[in-house]
Design a protein around this motif. Sequence first.
Motif, PDB file in Angstrom:
ATOM      1  N   PHE A  60       0.834  -1.203   0.000  1.00 29.26           N
ATOM      2  CA  PHE A  60       0.000   0.000   0.000  1.00 29.26           C
ATOM      3  C   PHE A  60       0.872   1.259   0.000  1.00 29.26           C
ATOM      4  CE2 PHE A  60      -2.059   3.357   2.546  1.00 29.26           C
ATOM      5  CZ  PHE A  60      -3.138   3.627   1.722  1.00 29.26           C
ATOM      6  N   LEU A  61       1.911   1.263   0.834  1.00 31.89           N
ATOM      7  CA  LEU A  61       2.787   2.432   0.906  1.00 31.89           C
ATOM      8  C   LEU A  61       3.558   2.631  -0.397  1.00 31.89           C
ATOM      9  CD1 LEU A  61       4.225   2.104   4.535  1.00 31.89           C
ATOM     10  CD2 LEU A  61       2.543   3.754   3.709  1.00 31.89           C
ATOM     11  N   LYS A  62       4.007   1.550  -1.003  1.00 32.92           N
ATOM     12  CA  LYS A  62       4.762   1.669  -2.254  1.00 32.92           C
ATOM     13  C   LYS A  62       3.869   2.081  -3.416  1.00 32.92           C
ATOM     14  CE  LYS A  62       8.124  -1.207  -3.152  1.00 32.92           C
ATOM     15  NZ  LYS A  62       9.337  -0.427  -2.867  1.00 32.92           N
ATOM     16  N   ALA A  63       2.554   1.822  -3.303  1.00 33.36           N
ATOM     17  CA  ALA A  63       1.631   2.193  -4.377  1.00 33.36           C
ATOM     18  C   ALA A  63       1.248   3.663  -4.332  1.00 33.36           C
ATOM     19  CB  ALA A  63       0.367   1.327  -4.309  1.00 33.36           C
ATOM     20  N   LEU A  64       1.470   4.321  -3.186  1.00 35.63           N
ATOM     21  CA  LEU A  64       1.099   5.726  -3.067  1.00 35.63           C
ATOM     22  C   LEU A  64       2.063   6.597  -3.855  1.00 35.63           C
ATOM     23  CD1 LEU A  64       0.300   5.944   0.759  1.00 35.63           C
ATOM     24  CD2 LEU A  64      -1.346   5.991  -1.117  1.00 35.63           C
ATOM     25  N   PRO A  65       1.575   7.580  -4.601  1.00 35.25           N
ATOM     26  CA  PRO A  65       2.479   8.534  -5.276  1.00 35.25           C
ATOM     27  C   PRO A  65       3.180   9.389  -4.236  1.00 35.25           C
ATOM     28  CG  PRO A  65       0.179   9.208  -5.531  1.00 35.25           C
ATOM     29  CD  PRO A  65       0.152   7.852  -4.888  1.00 35.25           C
ATOM     30  N   THR A  66       4.502   9.407  -4.285  1.00 34.04           N
ATOM     31  CA  THR A  66       5.273   9.996  -3.192  1.00 34.04           C
ATOM     32  C   THR A  66       5.097  11.508  -3.073  1.00 34.04           C
ATOM     33  OG1 THR A  66       7.183  10.059  -4.677  1.00 34.04           O
ATOM     34  CG2 THR A  66       6.999   8.175  -3.203  1.00 34.04           C
ATOM     35  N   ILE A  67       5.205  12.232  -4.198  1.00 37.62           N
ATOM     36  CA  ILE A  67       5.130  13.694  -4.118  1.00 37.62           C
ATOM     37  C   ILE A  67       3.784  14.157  -3.548  1.00 37.62           C
ATOM     38  CG2 ILE A  67       5.144  15.825  -5.440  1.00 37.62           C
ATOM     39  CD1 ILE A  67       7.882  14.682  -4.999  1.00 37.62           C
ATOM     40  N   PRO A  68       2.621  13.693  -4.063  1.00 40.60           N
ATOM     41  CA  PRO A  68       1.351  14.105  -3.445  1.00 40.60           C
ATOM     42  C   PRO A  68       1.248  13.700  -1.975  1.00 40.60           C
ATOM     43  CG  PRO A  68       0.955  13.169  -5.610  1.00 40.60           C
ATOM     44  CD  PRO A  68       2.388  12.909  -5.293  1.00 40.60           C
ATOM     45  N   LEU A  69       1.798  12.524  -1.644  1.00 40.46           N
ATOM     46  CA  LEU A  69       1.765  12.091  -0.244  1.00 40.46           C
ATOM     47  C   LEU A  69       2.571  13.038   0.621  1.00 40.46           C
ATOM     48  CD1 LEU A  69       1.106  10.045   1.999  1.00 40.46           C
ATOM     49  CD2 LEU A  69       3.150   8.781   1.301  1.00 40.46           C
TER      50      LEU A  69
ATOM     51  N   GLY B 274      10.885   5.287   2.873  1.00 44.57           N
ATOM     52  CA  GLY B 274      12.190   4.687   2.626  1.00 44.57           C
ATOM     53  C   GLY B 274      12.399   3.317   3.244  1.00 44.57           C
ATOM     54  N   TRP B 275      11.607   2.944   4.268  1.00 43.88           N
ATOM     55  CA  TRP B 275      11.876   1.692   4.964  1.00 43.88           C
ATOM     56  C   TRP B 275      11.314   0.479   4.240  1.00 43.88           C
ATOM     57  CZ3 TRP B 275       8.026  -1.594   6.758  1.00 43.88           C
ATOM     58  CH2 TRP B 275       6.727  -1.078   6.773  1.00 43.88           C
TER      59      TRP B 275
ATOM     60  N   LEU C 211      11.634  18.346  -1.896  1.00 44.10           N
ATOM     61  CA  LEU C 211      10.582  18.916  -1.045  1.00 44.10           C
ATOM     62  C   LEU C 211      10.868  20.382  -0.719  1.00 44.10           C
ATOM     63  CD1 LEU C 211       9.889  15.993   1.473  1.00 44.10           C
ATOM     64  CD2 LEU C 211       8.412  16.791  -0.369  1.00 44.10           C
ATOM     65  N   SER C 212      12.117  20.675  -0.349  1.00 48.12           N
ATOM     66  CA  SER C 212      12.467  22.057   0.000  1.00 48.12           C
ATOM     67  C   SER C 212      12.415  22.961  -1.226  1.00 48.12           C
ATOM     68  CB  SER C 212      13.862  22.097   0.633  1.00 48.12           C
ATOM     69  OG  SER C 212      13.903  21.320   1.816  1.00 48.12           O
ATOM     70  N   PHE C 213      12.823  22.437  -2.390  1.00 45.72           N
ATOM     71  CA  PHE C 213      12.759  23.226  -3.618  1.00 45.72           C
ATOM     72  C   PHE C 213      11.316  23.582  -3.964  1.00 45.72           C
ATOM     73  CE2 PHE C 213      12.276  23.301  -8.281  1.00 45.72           C
ATOM     74  CZ  PHE C 213      13.093  24.376  -8.575  1.00 45.72           C
ATOM     75  N   LEU C 214      10.391  22.651  -3.700  1.00 43.50           N
ATOM     76  CA  LEU C 214       8.981  22.899  -3.980  1.00 43.50           C
ATOM     77  C   LEU C 214       8.303  23.739  -2.900  1.00 43.50           C
ATOM     78  CD1 LEU C 214       7.956  19.358  -5.273  1.00 43.50           C
ATOM     79  CD2 LEU C 214       8.324  21.415  -6.641  1.00 43.50           C
ATOM     80  N   GLY C 215       9.041  24.011  -1.813  1.00 37.79           N
ATOM     81  CA  GLY C 215       8.481  24.833  -0.742  1.00 37.79           C
ATOM     82  C   GLY C 215       7.626  24.087   0.246  1.00 37.79           C
ATOM     83  N   ILE C 216       7.665  22.744   0.231  1.00 36.33           N
ATOM     84  CA  ILE C 216       6.852  21.955   1.172  1.00 36.33           C
ATOM     85  C   ILE C 216       7.727  21.182   2.149  1.00 36.33           C
ATOM     86  CG2 ILE C 216       4.901  21.732  -0.404  1.00 36.33           C
ATOM     87  CD1 ILE C 216       5.927  19.013  -1.208  1.00 36.33           C
TER      88      ILE C 216
END
Length: 380
Positions: A214-223, A252-253, A317-322
């Motif tokens: 389930f975690l690997k199926a989630l899109p990382t950037i939106p998450l 990452g785990w 993440l920091s480049f995108l401001g989040i």
Amino acid sequence: MAESSAAWSPEDNPPATAALATASQWRLMWWQFKKHRLAHACLYIAAALYLVALLADFIAPKDPGATSTRHTYAPPQSVSLFMRDDDGLRFLPHVTDYRVTIEPQAVRRVFVADESKPIPIGLFVRTAPYEFLGVVTLSHRLIGPLEAGKPFYLLGADRLGRDMLSRVIHGARVSLSIGLVGVAVSLVLGVVFGGVSGYYGGAVDDVIQRVIEFLKALPTIPLWMGLAAAIPATWSPLTVYFAVTVLISLIGWTSLAREVRGRFLSLKTEDFVASARLDGAPEMRVILRHMAPSFASHIIATLTLAIPSMILAETALSFLGIGLRAPVISWGVLLQEAQNVRAVASAPWLLLPGVAVVITVLAMNFLGDGLRDAADPYGG
């Protein structure tokens, strides 16, 4: 062909059969790792990067937050080792001062090197007192102008006249430490959940594997964007730093857990595991004390390859401001300055934090590849 009569040295040549049979796992791994020359060189590069990050307060020429309105977007200064004067050519490391002119068409300031005003530089120069690692007060820095107050911008300055070299060096401390802290969290989660999944199997294995899928199926950037949006704006920079580290580690785990699970499935039927069980060892001791150390080299190789992923995640993440935000200094935060095309066109040195990211990621990837190959000493 006659054999060489020279004495064998394990530091220079592959180990002989007898030495190979009696060498420890770590010794075998080191021999195999040294064959990978690029990875061996990257080991020293990675060590140098972390040393710079640790000693950032001393190595950085200036306070990374010090501003100068007179030197906004000042270009990098070049270092010259010799200077010619009335007495001839003499050794004098120096940079040149700036002369400011106005460009009529663009109506903007242009910095020109003023060769008539050399600024001598030296090592271990005296500066204003500062806190080293927040513990000791020092009044010397590794390099800087011999005369206090003179401009010294080896990598240029940003829109507020802050020294880019000092900010890149201090940014290494945050970006590189996020990789280590994130990997440490991933190590704990991956070994525990992966070990439990592979050791017990059955329903426990099914539940943990479905969670991983389930975690690997989630899109990382939106998450990450959703989780980062939940971080209260009132949190201190240090709290946000740890929060971002945990957010990155939540994804990452999973790969490490899969690796550990596969190893545990193959090890739980081995004789040494059965002996530990018959000896009455608790199950968690069997997992953490007997099974996990048996493939520690593979875990180290996997974690080394995970560090650049953590660094890239923080940078993105920091480049995108989040992710991290000013006043925290990281390579991702510094690259936010490069979002303005006009600023980059007039001050391309704002992209230098990106060069630091590329060098670090390449070094860690090559190092991880070498460790991964060395983790199987009999395979090469």
